[in-house]
Design an enzyme around this catalytic site. Structure first.
Site, mmCIF file in Angstrom:
data_model
loop_
_atom_site.group_PDB
_atom_site.id
_atom_site.type_symbol
_atom_site.label_atom_id
_atom_site.label_comp_id
_atom_site.label_asym_id
_atom_site.label_seq_id
_atom_site.Cartn_x
_atom_site.Cartn_y
_atom_site.Cartn_z
ATOM 1 N N HIS A 67 0.854 -1.197 0.000
ATOM 2 C CA HIS A 67 0.000 0.000 0.000
ATOM 3 C C HIS A 67 0.879 1.233 0.000
ATOM 4 O O HIS A 67 1.995 1.216 0.537
ATOM 5 C CB HIS A 67 -0.941 0.021 1.209
ATOM 6 N N HIS B 96 0.993 5.190 1.136
ATOM 7 C CA HIS B 96 0.385 6.253 1.944
ATOM 8 C C HIS B 96 0.452 7.565 1.158
ATOM 9 O O HIS B 96 1.522 7.925 0.653
ATOM 10 C CB HIS B 96 1.180 6.475 3.240
#
Ligand code: AMP
Length: 136
Positions: A99, A101
């Site tokens: 992922h 940010h």
């Protein structure tokens, strides 16, 4: 193996605030808002880290992160954006599903501390440079 929290969100088993979704990528608000608007961009297919993600998917994730970053500047009136991904626990990764940010920055002292100090005093930079360069 137990599903990670992002796989559960992608499979609709737990709720999330979804700001973007297509066939390959989902973007959700981070449950802990480091700053207002902190968003996670996640491939729907599970890969443990950025390093383990195929180029095509990694590019799609980064493309969405770029667009969201620009929206933060244009619409959330952020003054800057940090775009980062943690690979492995030693780097602070807590959810083992790649992922990115996207963290909008509003002013100095907005709560997010990213300190990059110079620790290079005892490091042999030419040797270090060579050991990376020769392995790419
Ligand atoms: P990292 O530490 O880089 O692996 O980031 C994982 C992020 O996932 C953290 O910032 C968490 O706040 C966030 N997170 C964990 N569970 C959820 C959830 N259910 N919904 C949204 N974000 C979450």
């Amino acid at each position: 193996m137990e599903k990670d929290v992002f796989c559960k969100i992608i499979d609709g088993e737990i709720p999330a605030h979804v700001v973007y979704e297509d066939n390959d990528v989902i973007a959700i608000l981070d449950i802990s808002q480091v700053t207002k608007g902190h968003t996670l961009v996640i491939p729907k297919k599970h890969y443990d880290t950025f390093l383990a993600t195929p180029n095509e998917i990694m590019h799609k994730v980064m493309d969405v992160a770029q667009k969201i970053g620009q929206v933060m500047i244009d619409r959330l009136h952020a003054k800057g954006v940090n775009i980062l991904t943690n690979c492995y626990e030693a780097a602070g990764q807590t959810v083992p599903h790649f992922h990115v940010h996207v963290i909008p920055r509003y002013e100095h002292g907005d709560g997010f501390i990213l300190e990059m100090k110079n620790n290079a005093e005892d490091i042999n930079l030419p040797a270090l440079c060579n050991s990376i360069k020769t392995n790419l």
